[in-house]
Design an enzyme around this catalytic site. Structure first.
Site, short mmCIF file in Angstrom:
data_model
loop_
_atom_site.label_atom_id
_atom_site.label_comp_id
_atom_site.label_asym_id
_atom_site.label_seq_id
_atom_site.Cartn_x
_atom_site.Cartn_y
_atom_site.Cartn_z
N ARG A 133 0.90 -1.15 0.00
CA ARG A 133 0.00 0.00 0.00
C ARG A 133 0.94 1.20 0.00
NH1 ARG A 133 -4.22 0.74 4.93
NH2 ARG A 133 -2.42 1.82 5.80
N HIS A 165 3.94 -0.79 8.05
CA HIS A 165 2.60 -1.14 8.51
C HIS A 165 2.35 -2.60 8.16
CE1 HIS A 165 -1.27 -0.15 10.09
NE2 HIS A 165 -1.91 -0.01 8.96
N ARG A 221 2.00 1.87 17.38
CA ARG A 221 1.11 2.83 16.71
C ARG A 221 -0.35 2.36 16.77
NH1 ARG A 221 4.18 2.21 12.39
NH2 ARG A 221 2.45 1.21 11.37
N TYR A 264 -40.24 2.42 4.58
CA TYR A 264 -40.25 2.21 3.13
C TYR A 264 -40.35 0.73 2.76
CZ TYR A 264 -38.43 7.01 2.86
OH TYR A 264 -38.25 8.36 2.97
N MET A 312 -32.77 7.59 5.93
CA MET A 312 -31.63 8.50 5.99
C MET A 312 -31.49 9.14 7.36
SD MET A 312 -30.68 11.82 3.64
CE MET A 312 -30.58 10.89 2.12
N ASP A 313 -32.63 9.52 7.95
CA ASP A 313 -32.61 10.30 9.19
C ASP A 313 -33.21 9.57 10.38
OD1 ASP A 313 -31.87 12.58 7.59
OD2 ASP A 313 -33.99 12.66 6.99
C1 LIG Z 1 -4.59 3.50 10.94
C2 LIG Z 1 -3.15 3.13 11.12
C3 LIG Z 1 -2.69 2.58 12.32
C4 LIG Z 1 -3.61 2.16 13.45
O1 LIG Z 1 -4.19 0.92 13.14
P1 LIG Z 1 -5.14 0.17 14.22
O2 LIG Z 1 -5.41 -1.16 13.62
O3 LIG Z 1 -6.37 1.01 14.35
O4 LIG Z 1 -4.37 0.11 15.47
C5 LIG Z 1 -1.33 2.39 12.47
N1 LIG Z 1 -0.48 2.71 11.47
C6 LIG Z 1 -0.88 3.20 10.29
C7 LIG Z 1 0.11 3.49 9.23
C8 LIG Z 1 -2.23 3.42 10.06
O5 LIG Z 1 -2.65 3.91 8.89
#
Ligand SMILES: *Cc1c(COP(=O)(O)O)cnc(C)c1O
Length: 377
Positions: A133, A165, A221, A264, A312-313
Protein backbone atom coordinates in the site's frame (compact mmCIF):
# COMPACT_ATOMS: atom_id res chain seq x y z
CA UNK A 1 -25.83 17.75 30.03
CA UNK A 2 -28.19 18.60 27.20
CA UNK A 3 -30.24 16.00 25.42
CA UNK A 4 -29.36 16.09 21.72
CA UNK A 5 -31.46 14.16 19.23
CA UNK A 6 -28.43 12.03 18.51
CA UNK A 7 -25.34 11.90 20.72
CA UNK A 8 -22.01 10.10 20.61
CA UNK A 9 -20.84 10.20 24.22
CA UNK A 10 -17.09 9.76 24.49
CA UNK A 11 -15.66 8.44 27.74
CA UNK A 12 -12.23 10.07 27.95
CA UNK A 13 -11.36 8.05 31.05
CA UNK A 14 -11.78 4.95 28.89
CA UNK A 15 -9.35 6.38 26.34
CA UNK A 16 -6.82 7.16 29.09
CA UNK A 17 -7.23 3.65 30.47
CA UNK A 18 -6.77 2.12 27.02
CA UNK A 19 -3.50 4.01 26.46
CA UNK A 20 -2.19 2.29 29.59
CA UNK A 21 -3.45 -1.12 28.48
CA UNK A 22 -1.59 -0.86 25.18
CA UNK A 23 1.59 0.53 26.69
CA UNK A 24 1.71 -2.24 29.27
CA UNK A 25 1.01 -4.97 26.71
CA UNK A 26 3.60 -3.70 24.24
CA UNK A 27 6.10 -2.51 26.86
CA UNK A 28 6.80 0.40 24.50
CA UNK A 29 5.86 4.04 24.12
CA UNK A 30 2.61 4.85 22.38
CA UNK A 31 2.20 6.86 19.20
CA UNK A 32 -1.55 7.43 19.41
CA UNK A 33 -3.24 7.24 16.01
CA UNK A 34 -5.88 9.98 15.88
CA UNK A 35 -6.58 10.11 12.14
CA UNK A 36 -10.12 10.47 10.81
CA UNK A 37 -11.16 12.69 13.73
CA UNK A 38 -9.82 10.09 16.15
CA UNK A 39 -11.87 7.32 14.50
CA UNK A 40 -14.94 9.53 14.89
CA UNK A 41 -14.37 10.26 18.59
CA UNK A 42 -13.26 13.89 18.13
CA UNK A 43 -9.59 14.57 17.58
CA UNK A 44 -8.70 17.31 20.05
CA UNK A 45 -10.24 15.89 23.24
CA UNK A 46 -8.87 12.46 22.35
CA UNK A 47 -5.39 13.78 21.55
CA UNK A 48 -5.21 15.77 24.78
CA UNK A 49 -6.45 12.83 26.81
CA UNK A 50 -4.08 10.34 25.20
CA UNK A 51 -1.08 12.61 25.78
CA UNK A 52 -2.12 13.31 29.37
CA UNK A 53 -2.41 9.55 29.88
CA UNK A 54 1.17 9.04 28.76
CA UNK A 55 1.05 8.64 24.98
CA UNK A 56 4.40 9.92 23.72
CA UNK A 57 3.29 11.27 20.35
CA UNK A 58 0.53 11.35 17.75
CA UNK A 59 -0.03 10.11 14.23
CA UNK A 60 -2.49 11.04 11.49
CA UNK A 61 -2.90 10.32 7.80
CA UNK A 62 -3.01 13.81 6.25
CA UNK A 63 -0.86 16.88 6.83
CA UNK A 64 -4.11 18.87 7.17
CA UNK A 65 -5.09 16.69 10.14
CA UNK A 66 -1.71 17.36 11.74
CA UNK A 67 -1.99 21.11 11.16
CA UNK A 68 -5.45 21.05 12.76
CA UNK A 69 -3.91 19.48 15.87
CA UNK A 70 -1.35 22.29 16.02
CA UNK A 71 -4.17 24.84 15.60
CA UNK A 72 -5.81 23.18 18.60
CA UNK A 73 -2.72 23.84 20.67
CA UNK A 74 -1.11 20.40 20.56
CA UNK A 75 2.67 20.67 20.76
CA UNK A 76 3.54 16.96 20.87
CA UNK A 77 5.42 15.25 18.06
CA UNK A 78 3.02 14.49 15.19
CA UNK A 79 3.65 12.27 12.18
CA UNK A 80 1.54 12.43 8.99
CA UNK A 81 1.90 9.59 6.50
CA UNK A 82 -0.49 9.94 3.56
CA UNK A 83 0.22 12.52 0.88
CA UNK A 84 -0.63 13.39 -2.69
CA UNK A 85 1.27 15.55 -5.17
CA UNK A 86 -0.87 18.47 -3.92
CA UNK A 87 0.04 18.05 -0.23
CA UNK A 88 1.43 21.24 1.27
CA UNK A 89 4.74 20.12 2.76
CA UNK A 90 5.60 23.78 3.40
CA UNK A 91 2.71 23.92 5.87
CA UNK A 92 3.89 20.67 7.42
CA UNK A 93 7.39 22.08 7.90
CA UNK A 94 6.06 25.39 9.22
CA UNK A 95 4.06 23.50 11.84
CA UNK A 96 6.88 21.16 12.75
CA UNK A 97 5.11 18.05 11.47
CA UNK A 98 7.11 14.87 10.93
CA UNK A 99 6.47 13.95 7.28
CA UNK A 100 6.50 10.22 6.59
CA UNK A 101 7.63 9.80 3.00
CA UNK A 102 6.63 6.89 0.79
CA UNK A 103 8.70 7.56 -2.34
CA UNK A 104 11.71 9.38 -3.76
CA UNK A 105 9.27 11.80 -5.37
CA UNK A 106 7.75 12.68 -2.00
CA UNK A 107 11.22 13.08 -0.51
CA UNK A 108 12.21 15.44 -3.35
CA UNK A 109 9.07 17.50 -2.72
CA UNK A 110 9.89 17.70 0.99
CA UNK A 111 13.49 18.71 0.23
CA UNK A 112 12.24 21.44 -2.13
CA UNK A 113 9.79 22.70 0.51
CA UNK A 114 12.58 22.79 3.11
CA UNK A 115 14.87 24.65 0.71
CA UNK A 116 12.14 27.20 0.00
CA UNK A 117 12.02 27.92 3.74
CA UNK A 118 15.79 27.63 4.26
CA UNK A 119 15.16 25.09 6.97
CA UNK A 120 15.38 21.40 7.77
CA UNK A 121 12.34 19.13 7.44
CA UNK A 122 11.76 16.26 9.86
CA UNK A 123 10.99 13.02 8.04
CA UNK A 124 10.01 9.47 8.81
CA UNK A 125 10.93 6.82 6.27
CA UNK A 126 7.85 4.73 5.51
CA UNK A 127 8.96 1.42 4.06
CA UNK A 128 6.70 -0.98 2.19
CA UNK A 129 7.72 -4.25 3.82
CA UNK A 130 4.85 -6.26 2.37
CA UNK A 131 1.53 -4.48 2.77
CA UNK A 132 1.85 -3.20 -0.79
CA UNK A 133 0.00 0.00 0.00
CA UNK A 134 1.87 3.16 1.05
CA UNK A 135 5.61 3.03 1.72
CA UNK A 136 8.78 2.97 -0.34
CA UNK A 137 8.69 0.10 -2.80
CA UNK A 138 11.42 -2.53 -2.70
CA UNK A 139 12.70 -1.72 -6.20
CA UNK A 140 12.98 1.95 -5.25
CA UNK A 141 14.72 1.38 -1.95
CA UNK A 142 18.42 1.65 -2.92
CA UNK A 143 17.92 4.91 -4.84
CA UNK A 144 15.71 6.29 -2.11
CA UNK A 145 18.25 5.52 0.61
CA UNK A 146 20.99 7.34 -1.31
CA UNK A 147 18.77 10.37 -1.92
CA UNK A 148 17.86 10.43 1.75
CA UNK A 149 21.50 10.28 2.84
CA UNK A 150 22.31 13.16 0.50
CA UNK A 151 19.35 15.22 1.73
CA UNK A 152 20.47 14.60 5.28
CA UNK A 153 24.09 15.53 4.51
CA UNK A 154 22.83 18.72 2.85
CA UNK A 155 20.87 19.64 5.96
CA UNK A 156 17.56 19.46 4.08
CA UNK A 157 16.11 16.73 6.31
CA UNK A 158 16.62 15.12 9.65
CA UNK A 159 15.62 11.47 9.85
CA UNK A 160 13.44 10.96 12.89
CA UNK A 161 11.97 7.53 12.34
CA UNK A 162 11.53 4.50 10.17
CA UNK A 163 8.17 2.74 10.05
CA UNK A 164 6.18 0.10 8.25
CA UNK A 165 2.60 -1.14 8.51
CA UNK A 166 1.59 -4.78 8.94
CA UNK A 167 -0.59 -6.59 6.42
CA UNK A 168 -1.70 -9.32 8.83
CA UNK A 169 -1.29 -7.79 12.27
CA UNK A 170 -4.68 -9.20 13.24
CA UNK A 171 -3.28 -12.71 12.68
CA UNK A 172 -0.67 -12.48 15.44
CA UNK A 173 1.12 -15.73 14.63
CA UNK A 174 1.29 -15.24 10.88
CA UNK A 175 4.93 -15.47 9.74
CA UNK A 176 4.55 -12.36 7.59
CA UNK A 177 4.53 -10.19 10.75
CA UNK A 178 8.05 -11.23 11.76
CA UNK A 179 9.16 -11.09 8.14
CA UNK A 180 7.97 -7.50 7.79
CA UNK A 181 9.76 -6.54 11.02
CA UNK A 182 12.94 -8.19 9.74
CA UNK A 183 12.71 -6.26 6.47
CA UNK A 184 12.35 -3.01 8.40
CA UNK A 185 15.36 -3.85 10.58
CA UNK A 186 17.40 -4.44 7.41
CA UNK A 187 16.23 -1.15 5.92
CA UNK A 188 17.20 0.69 9.11
CA UNK A 189 20.65 -0.89 8.92
CA UNK A 190 20.96 0.31 5.32
CA UNK A 191 20.21 3.86 6.43
CA UNK A 192 22.68 3.67 9.33
CA UNK A 193 25.43 2.55 6.97
CA UNK A 194 24.70 5.58 4.80
CA UNK A 195 24.83 7.92 7.78
CA UNK A 196 21.08 8.52 7.73
CA UNK A 197 20.00 6.22 10.55
CA UNK A 198 16.61 6.85 12.17
CA UNK A 199 16.31 7.81 15.83
CA UNK A 200 13.28 5.58 16.42
CA UNK A 201 11.44 2.72 14.76
CA UNK A 202 7.77 1.67 14.83
CA UNK A 203 5.85 -1.20 13.32
CA UNK A 204 2.96 -2.38 15.47
CA UNK A 205 -0.69 -1.41 15.00
CA UNK A 206 -3.24 -2.28 17.72
CA UNK A 207 -3.38 -6.04 17.23
CA UNK A 208 0.41 -6.37 17.10
CA UNK A 209 0.88 -3.99 20.05
CA UNK A 210 -1.47 -6.14 22.13
CA UNK A 211 -0.20 -9.57 21.08
CA UNK A 212 3.36 -9.25 19.76
CA UNK A 213 5.54 -7.24 22.17
CA UNK A 214 8.53 -8.68 20.30
CA UNK A 215 7.54 -6.53 17.31
CA UNK A 216 7.37 -3.33 19.34
CA UNK A 217 10.44 -1.26 18.70
CA UNK A 218 10.71 2.23 20.26
CA UNK A 219 7.05 2.98 19.71
CA UNK A 220 3.80 1.21 18.86
CA UNK A 221 1.11 2.83 16.71
CA UNK A 222 -2.32 1.83 18.07
CA UNK A 223 -5.57 3.25 16.81
CA UNK A 224 -8.62 1.08 17.43
CA UNK A 225 -7.38 -0.24 20.80
CA UNK A 226 -7.27 3.32 22.17
CA UNK A 227 -10.96 3.56 21.36
CA UNK A 228 -11.52 0.41 23.38
CA UNK A 229 -12.24 -2.15 20.71
CA UNK A 230 -10.24 -5.32 20.49
CA UNK A 231 -8.81 -5.93 17.04
CA UNK A 232 -8.36 -9.64 17.84
CA UNK A 233 -11.59 -10.68 19.59
CA UNK A 234 -10.52 -14.33 19.59
CA UNK A 235 -7.71 -13.30 21.98
CA UNK A 236 -10.06 -11.41 24.31
CA UNK A 237 -10.75 -7.77 25.04
CA UNK A 238 -7.47 -7.14 26.95
CA UNK A 239 -9.46 -5.09 29.46
CA UNK A 240 -10.02 -2.37 26.88
CA UNK A 241 -13.06 -0.16 27.49
CA UNK A 242 -15.12 1.02 24.48
CA UNK A 243 -15.12 4.81 24.53
CA UNK A 244 -18.11 5.66 22.33
CA UNK A 245 -21.77 5.24 23.26
CA UNK A 246 -24.31 6.24 20.62
CA UNK A 247 -27.73 7.28 21.88
CA UNK A 248 -30.83 8.83 20.33
CA UNK A 249 -33.78 10.50 21.95
CA UNK A 250 -37.15 8.90 21.22
CA UNK A 251 -38.88 11.44 19.00
CA UNK A 252 -42.31 9.84 18.72
CA UNK A 253 -44.29 6.94 20.19
CA UNK A 254 -47.41 5.71 18.43
CA UNK A 255 -49.83 2.78 18.18
CA UNK A 256 -49.86 0.46 15.22
CA UNK A 257 -52.53 -2.07 14.26
CA UNK A 258 -51.79 -5.67 13.35
CA UNK A 259 -51.17 -6.01 9.61
CA UNK A 260 -49.79 -2.49 9.15
CA UNK A 261 -46.39 -2.20 7.43
CA UNK A 262 -43.55 -0.02 8.71
CA UNK A 263 -41.17 2.31 6.83
CA UNK A 264 -40.25 2.21 3.13
CA UNK A 265 -41.36 -0.90 1.30
CA UNK A 266 -43.27 -2.16 4.34
CA UNK A 267 -40.59 -4.81 4.85
CA UNK A 268 -41.94 -5.43 8.35
CA UNK A 269 -45.64 -5.99 9.02
CA UNK A 270 -46.88 -5.73 12.61
CA UNK A 271 -47.93 -9.27 13.61
CA UNK A 272 -50.14 -7.96 16.41
CA UNK A 273 -51.41 -4.61 17.58
CA UNK A 274 -48.27 -2.93 18.88
CA UNK A 275 -46.51 0.33 19.73
CA UNK A 276 -43.58 1.78 17.79
CA UNK A 277 -40.99 4.41 18.59
CA UNK A 278 -39.22 6.62 16.08
CA UNK A 279 -35.54 7.38 16.65
CA UNK A 280 -33.69 10.23 14.91
CA UNK A 281 -30.77 8.16 13.60
CA UNK A 282 -30.33 6.90 10.08
CA UNK A 283 -27.84 5.98 7.44
CA UNK A 284 -26.76 9.60 6.96
CA UNK A 285 -25.61 9.36 10.57
CA UNK A 286 -23.60 6.20 9.92
CA UNK A 287 -26.21 3.63 10.91
CA UNK A 288 -25.80 1.11 8.08
CA UNK A 289 -29.00 0.59 6.11
CA UNK A 290 -27.97 -3.05 5.82
CA UNK A 291 -28.77 -3.37 9.54
CA UNK A 292 -32.47 -2.88 8.81
CA UNK A 293 -34.45 -5.41 10.85
CA UNK A 294 -31.24 -6.90 12.28
CA UNK A 295 -30.48 -4.86 15.38
CA UNK A 296 -31.90 -3.95 18.76
CA UNK A 297 -31.66 -0.85 20.94
CA UNK A 298 -31.81 -0.47 24.72
CA UNK A 299 -34.27 1.90 26.30
CA UNK A 300 -34.54 2.14 30.10
CA UNK A 301 -32.54 -1.08 30.37
CA UNK A 302 -34.80 -3.10 28.06
CA UNK A 303 -34.04 -4.34 24.57
CA UNK A 304 -36.32 -3.51 21.63
CA UNK A 305 -35.90 -4.70 18.03
CA UNK A 306 -35.44 -2.36 15.11
CA UNK A 307 -38.15 -2.97 12.49
CA UNK A 308 -38.56 -1.98 8.87
CA UNK A 309 -36.02 -0.14 6.77
CA UNK A 310 -33.49 2.23 8.28
CA UNK A 311 -33.99 5.59 6.52
CA UNK A 312 -31.63 8.50 5.99
CA UNK A 313 -32.61 10.30 9.19
CA UNK A 314 -34.68 7.90 11.23
CA UNK A 315 -35.42 4.36 12.26
CA UNK A 316 -38.32 2.54 13.90
CA UNK A 317 -38.30 0.18 16.87
CA UNK A 318 -41.08 -2.10 18.07
CA UNK A 319 -42.00 -1.45 21.70
CA UNK A 320 -44.52 -4.29 21.84
CA UNK A 321 -48.25 -4.20 22.63
CA UNK A 322 -47.76 -2.62 26.06
CA UNK A 323 -45.41 0.09 24.81
CA UNK A 324 -42.58 -1.15 27.01
CA UNK A 325 -42.96 1.79 29.36
CA UNK A 326 -41.17 3.97 26.80
CA UNK A 327 -42.05 7.66 26.51
CA UNK A 328 -41.12 10.31 24.00
CA UNK A 329 -37.91 11.91 25.21
CA UNK A 330 -36.43 8.72 26.66
CA UNK A 331 -32.97 7.91 25.35
CA UNK A 332 -32.25 4.79 23.33
CA UNK A 333 -28.77 3.29 23.36
CA UNK A 334 -27.85 2.20 19.85
CA UNK A 335 -24.46 0.87 20.89
CA UNK A 336 -22.12 1.25 23.83
CA UNK A 337 -19.69 -0.64 26.02
CA UNK A 338 -21.72 -3.84 25.96
CA UNK A 339 -20.80 -4.34 29.61
CA UNK A 340 -24.44 -4.32 30.71
CA UNK A 341 -25.43 -6.69 27.91
CA UNK A 342 -26.34 -3.83 25.60
CA UNK A 343 -25.56 -3.66 21.88
CA UNK A 344 -22.03 -2.88 20.66
CA UNK A 345 -20.50 -1.50 17.49
CA UNK A 346 -19.05 -4.97 17.02
CA UNK A 347 -22.57 -6.45 16.99
CA UNK A 348 -23.42 -4.12 14.13
CA UNK A 349 -20.19 -4.92 12.31
CA UNK A 350 -20.63 -8.67 12.67
CA UNK A 351 -24.22 -8.46 11.48
CA UNK A 352 -23.35 -6.73 8.23
CA UNK A 353 -19.96 -8.34 7.62
CA UNK A 354 -17.60 -5.48 8.38
CA UNK A 355 -15.35 -4.34 11.26
CA UNK A 356 -16.18 -2.02 14.13
CA UNK A 357 -13.49 0.40 12.87
CA UNK A 358 -15.86 1.23 10.03
CA UNK A 359 -18.86 1.63 12.33
CA UNK A 360 -17.32 4.08 14.83
CA UNK A 361 -15.36 6.12 12.28
CA UNK A 362 -18.50 6.38 10.16
CA UNK A 363 -20.73 7.98 12.79
CA UNK A 364 -21.70 11.30 11.22
CA UNK A 365 -21.46 14.87 12.37
CA UNK A 366 -25.13 15.13 13.35
CA UNK A 367 -24.29 12.95 16.34
CA UNK A 368 -23.25 15.57 18.87
CA UNK A 369 -20.00 14.55 20.54
CA UNK A 370 -20.34 14.81 24.30
CA UNK A 371 -17.36 14.14 26.55
CA UNK A 372 -17.28 12.64 29.99
CA UNK A 373 -14.22 12.23 32.21
CA UNK A 374 -10.64 12.80 31.17
CA UNK A 375 -8.67 15.87 30.15
CA UNK A 376 -11.10 18.19 28.47
CA UNK A 377 -10.90 21.81 27.41
C1 LIG B 1 -4.59 3.50 10.94
C2 LIG B 1 -3.15 3.13 11.12
C3 LIG B 1 -2.69 2.58 12.32
C4 LIG B 1 -3.61 2.16 13.45
O1 LIG B 1 -4.19 0.92 13.14
P1 LIG B 1 -5.14 0.17 14.22
O2 LIG B 1 -5.41 -1.16 13.62
O3 LIG B 1 -6.37 1.01 14.35
O4 LIG B 1 -4.37 0.11 15.47
C5 LIG B 1 -1.33 2.39 12.47
N1 LIG B 1 -0.48 2.71 11.47
C6 LIG B 1 -0.88 3.20 10.29
C7 LIG B 1 0.11 3.49 9.23
C8 LIG B 1 -2.23 3.42 10.06
O5 LIG B 1 -2.65 3.91 8.89
Amino acid sequence: MTSPALAATIDLDAIAHNVGVVRDAARADVLAVVKADAYGHGVLPVARTALAAGAAELGVAHVDEAVALRAGGISAHITAWLHTPATDFGAAIAHDIDIAVSSSRQLAAVVAAAAARSTTATVTVKVDTGLNRSGIAVDEWADFAESLAKAKADGAVSVRAIMCHLARGDEPDHPLNSEQAHRLDVAADDLRRLGAGPEVMHIANSPAALTRPDLARDLVRPGIALYGRTPVPERGDFGLIPAMTLTAQVSLVKKLSAGEGVSYGHTWIAPTDTTIAILPAGYADGVPRLLSGKFAVRINGRSFPGVGRICMDQMVVDLGPDGGGVAEGDRAELFGTGRDGGPTAKDWADTIGTIDYEIVSGIGRRAIREYVGGARG
